[in-house]
Design a protein around this motif. Structure first.
Motif, PDB file in Angstrom:
ATOM      1  N   TYR A   1      -3.659  -2.915  10.219  1.00 16.55           N
ATOM      2  CA  TYR A   1      -3.844  -1.687   9.442  1.00 16.55           C
ATOM      3  C   TYR A   1      -4.409  -2.010   8.059  1.00 16.55           C
TER       4      TYR A   1
ATOM      5  N   ARG B   1      -7.910  -0.799   6.626  1.00 16.12           N
ATOM      6  CA  ARG B   1      -8.032  -0.079   5.354  1.00 16.12           C
ATOM      7  C   ARG B   1      -9.007  -0.788   4.419  1.00 16.12           C
TER       8      ARG B   1
ATOM      9  N   GLN C   1     -12.373   0.673   2.954  1.00 18.12           N
ATOM     10  CA  GLN C   1     -12.587   0.714   1.509  1.00 18.12           C
ATOM     11  C   GLN C   1     -13.936   0.084   1.151  1.00 18.12           C
TER      12      GLN C   1
END
Length: 201
Positions: free
Chosen positions: A148, A152, A156
């Motif tokens: 995860y 992320r 980003q």
């Protein structure tokens, strides 16, 4: 002179007859006395015999009573013996039933103990598997968190990518940005490979 001897002879005969009569009376009296004695002796013997007979009869009656008492006692003893035999047979039957029940209880206890041991073994195996599953779940949760975080981070990077970054990545002369991007992708690939779970059979 002649009459005197005749009288004397007659008197002598009378005396003789009287003496004979007296002797006969005496003999009769003696015979009667002897008869009375014999009668008394016979009566005494009869009384003795009657007493002996009474004793015999009394003894026989006593013997009969004793025999009847002994027979009654024997009958009671036989009845008691039969009752004791029946009670003994009943006790033997109860003992056999109790021994069978005890054997069944022992067999059931052994079977229960064996089943309990199997259940305990299965429980330990299940607990071991559950512990392993819990550990695997913990590992999965850890890897999932890492994946995860990588996702992320990638999102980003993609969101913060500018047009200048896109042009620099496509610049054909130096290719510096392209190398940087490839290095970043390689880093992410390595991290993803590390977080990949291996399936155990």
């Amino acid at each position: 002179m002649t009459a005197a001897p005749a009288w004397a002879a007659s008197e002598s005969r009378e005396k003789q007859m009287l003496r004979r009569m007296q002797q006969q009376v005496q003999q009769i009296n003696q015979a009667r006395a002897q008869s009375e004695q014999e009668k008394a002796a016979a009566l005494a013997d009869k009384e003795t015999a009657e007493r002996e007979l009474e004793k015999v009869r009394s003894g026989e009656s006593t013997s009969k009573r004793q025999l009847a008492s002994e027979r009654a006692a024997r009958s009671r003893a036989e009845a008691d013996l039969k009752a004791l035999q029946a009670e003994s047979d009943a006790l033997k039957a109860r003992l056999a039933a109790t021994e069978k029940q005890l054997a069944d209880s022992v067999a059931l206890q052994r079977a229960t103990a064996q089943t309990l041991a199997q259940v305990e073994s299965a429980k330990k195996q299940t607990e071991g598997k559950l512990s392993g599953k819990a550990h695997d779940l913990q590992v999965c949760q850890t890897h999932n968190g890492q994946l995860y975080a990588i996702g992320r981070e990638m999102m980003q990077k993609y969101r913060d990518k500018s047009c200048q970054d896109a042009l620099a990545q496509a610049e054909p002369f130096t290719g510096l940005k392209k190398v940087e991007v490839e290095n970043l992708l390689e880093t992410w690939r390595d991290r993803l490979d590390r977080e990949k779970l291996s399936v155990t059979p």
